[in-house]
Design an enzyme around this catalytic site. Structure first.
Site, PDB file in Angstrom:
ATOM      1  NE  ARG A  18      -3.826   2.386   0.582  1.00  0.00           N
ATOM      2  CZ  ARG A  18      -3.689   3.637   0.590  1.00  0.00           C
ATOM      3  NH1 ARG A  18      -2.591   4.092   0.150  1.00  0.00           N
ATOM      4  NH2 ARG A  18      -4.769   4.361   0.998  1.00  0.00           N
ATOM      5  CD  GLU A  32     -10.545   2.313  -2.083  1.00  0.00           C
ATOM      6  OE1 GLU A  32     -10.551   1.338  -2.755  1.00  0.00           O
ATOM      7  OE2 GLU A  32      -9.854   3.035  -1.484  1.00  0.00           O
ATOM      8  NE  ARG A  83      -3.306  -2.651   2.607  1.00  0.00           N
ATOM      9  CZ  ARG A  83      -4.338  -1.846   2.418  1.00  0.00           C
ATOM     10  NH1 ARG A  83      -5.040  -1.672   1.223  1.00  0.00           N
ATOM     11  NH2 ARG A  83      -4.577  -0.900   3.406  1.00  0.00           N
TER      12      ARG A  83
END
Length: 169
Positions: free
Chosen positions: A48, A56, A103
């Site tokens: 990320r 999104e 992440r």
């Protein structure tokens, strides 16, 4: 006897820190672009991007992911893919190396170009600052302001939409 124990604790803690650092790749190949601010590496890990947020492409509904792209979401993904997909990237970390979803958190570079900054410059992303990861916050703020002033990407329709809304009876 206290000093040897203390020294042992310091050494053990240092080794733990070194092993964590060894687990976070410095260079990797991008297998797949998930969206405008997330990539998958060839080893399956997700990265990320720090300091930015893009529209999104999907959302969770009833426990499942459904395709529901926000405006400019596909453009952000396409811009990201053009910059990194299939390429070797260098990952630079800030204070935190992982988010709550596991992440990797990184500033992503292709050669000397920081992808996070390039997406802001192109108007494909907004700045999103989450302390303590603030190494490039001032630079990012300036890039967003420049993209907004030039009406690039996300900022291209903002003013015209507001103006049209005000002009309606």
């Amino acid at each position: 006897s206290v000093i040897p124990r203390l020294l042992h604790v310091v050494v053990v803690l240092s080794l733990g820190t070194l092993s964590c650092a060894a687990e976070t790749p410095q260079e990797a190949v991008v297998r797949h672009v998930i969206d405008g601010d997330t990539i998958e590496l060839v080893d399956g890990r997700l990265v990320r991007y720090i300091g930015i947020d893009t529209p999104e492409l999907r959302r969770k509904s009833g426990g499942q992911w459904v395709e529901d792209p926000e405006p400019f979401g596909q453009a952000a993904k396409d811009a990201n893919a053009a910059l990194v997909e299939g390429k070797t990237v260098r990952l630079e970390y800030d204070v935190e190396t992982h988010d709550r979803y596991g992440r990797l958190l990184a500033y992503v570079y292709v050669n000397e170009m920081m992808v996070n900054a390039a997406l802001l410059t192109g108007g494909h992303a907004q700045q999103m600052t989450i302390p303590p990861n603030v190494k490039h916050v001032e630079e990012f703020r300036q890039l967003v302001n420049e993209a907004r002033d030039a009406k690039r990407g996300l900022w291209s329709a903002t003013r015209s939409r507001r103006t049209r809304a005000r002009d309606r009876p």
